[in-house]
Write a protein that holds these residues in place. Sequence first.
Motif, mmCIF file in Angstrom:
data_model
loop_
_atom_site.group_PDB
_atom_site.id
_atom_site.type_symbol
_atom_site.label_atom_id
_atom_site.label_comp_id
_atom_site.label_asym_id
_atom_site.label_seq_id
_atom_site.Cartn_x
_atom_site.Cartn_y
_atom_site.Cartn_z
ATOM 1 N N ILE A 8 38.910 38.937 17.046
ATOM 2 C CA ILE A 8 38.811 37.562 16.549
ATOM 3 C C ILE A 8 40.061 36.729 16.851
ATOM 4 O O ILE A 8 40.265 35.671 16.252
ATOM 5 N N ASN A 9 40.858 37.167 17.806
ATOM 6 C CA ASN A 9 42.056 36.401 18.164
ATOM 7 C C ASN A 9 41.747 34.961 18.555
ATOM 8 O O ASN A 9 42.490 34.033 18.218
ATOM 9 N N LYS A 10 40.654 34.761 19.304
ATOM 10 C CA LYS A 10 40.349 33.411 19.787
ATOM 11 C C LYS A 10 39.996 32.464 18.648
ATOM 12 O O LYS A 10 40.172 31.255 18.769
ATOM 13 N N SER A 193 31.448 41.700 29.039
ATOM 14 C CA SER A 193 30.631 40.530 28.715
ATOM 15 C C SER A 193 29.154 40.911 28.671
ATOM 16 O O SER A 193 28.776 42.052 28.978
ATOM 17 N N LEU A 194 28.311 39.938 28.338
ATOM 18 C CA LEU A 194 26.871 40.181 28.349
ATOM 19 C C LEU A 194 26.368 40.520 29.746
ATOM 20 O O LEU A 194 25.349 41.188 29.902
ATOM 21 N N ALA A 215 34.950 36.886 25.653
ATOM 22 C CA ALA A 215 33.601 36.565 26.115
ATOM 23 C C ALA A 215 32.643 36.359 24.951
ATOM 24 O O ALA A 215 31.811 35.436 24.965
ATOM 25 N N LEU A 216 32.753 37.181 23.922
ATOM 26 C CA LEU A 216 31.843 37.066 22.782
ATOM 27 C C LEU A 216 32.049 35.752 22.039
ATOM 28 O O LEU A 216 31.081 35.073 21.673
ATOM 29 N N ILE A 217 33.295 35.360 21.838
ATOM 30 C CA ILE A 217 33.568 34.101 21.139
ATOM 31 C C ILE A 217 33.144 32.912 21.998
ATOM 32 O O ILE A 217 32.620 31.914 21.479
ATOM 33 N N GLU A 226 26.403 34.790 15.028
ATOM 34 C CA GLU A 226 25.473 35.842 14.646
ATOM 35 C C GLU A 226 24.659 36.334 15.839
ATOM 36 O O GLU A 226 24.545 37.546 16.073
ATOM 37 N N LYS A 227 24.119 35.411 16.613
ATOM 38 C CA LYS A 227 23.315 35.805 17.774
ATOM 39 C C LYS A 227 24.174 36.503 18.821
ATOM 40 O O LYS A 227 23.737 37.475 19.454
ATOM 41 N N ALA A 228 25.398 36.025 18.994
ATOM 42 C CA ALA A 228 26.292 36.647 19.974
ATOM 43 C C ALA A 228 26.573 38.105 19.613
ATOM 44 O O ALA A 228 26.483 39.001 20.468
ATOM 45 N N VAL A 229 26.904 38.361 18.372
ATOM 46 C CA VAL A 229 27.172 39.742 17.944
ATOM 47 C C VAL A 229 25.944 40.621 18.162
ATOM 48 O O VAL A 229 26.041 41.741 18.682
#
Length: 238
Positions: A8-10, A193-194, A215-217, A226-229
């Motif tokens: 969660i750095n970003k 990444s995805l 990439a997730l953020i 939520e959808k990303a996770v």
Amino acid sequence: MTKLSVNINKVATLRNSRGGDMPNVVKSAVDVQLFGADGVTVHPRPDERHITYQDVMDIKPIIKTEFNIEGYPSRNFIDLVKKVKPHQVTLVPDPPEAITSNAGWDTIKNKSFLQEIISEFSEYGIRTSIFIDTDLDNISNAAATGTDRVELYTEPYAAMYAKDREKAIAPFVAAAEMAKKVGLKINAGHDLSLENLKFFSEKIPFLAEVSIGHALICDALYIGLEKAVKLYKEQLKR
């Protein structure tokens, strides 16, 4: 199944760009766990340009899954980790001025240094992981440091993936096999990444954990956190 730890750095970078407490870093740590992440990763740097030492202290009490703290093992970092007692500490060799982690440890040259630090963490019951590239000598010698795991630095894989994914994955499969042979568990992270995560996970089925942040953020800005996770978790299913 490979665990997903969300870095969660970003979130902290965005907060710090404006000051104040928006977005709230602690809430993001709560939310990623609620949305299905298996852990939370933070990387406090000496200049505290994103995650601060206070953030680390604030996040620890809300962890319901696993807490992973990454960083260069300066004395201040070591003291912070010993105070917080996360489930895992990931040691990275990057200097304070580095924008992001961009190399793995030379475990031969830094063997004594790493042994001393890892021994200190082991006394506190903290699992250790060493950020490392695919050099087989460095991986085989990592076991001598006393570490529990290695985290494969996956930027070279991500950079080559679109051009030739089989060529991109080959050294990582060999590195993972070597780590397994010498008794180490395998984590991975950096630019996963995805697009490239599923293939990586399939080729290394005994992968214990991936740590993914940037990439997730970025994806979360478009589709929501939520959808990303959930999508990243899907890539890890077999």
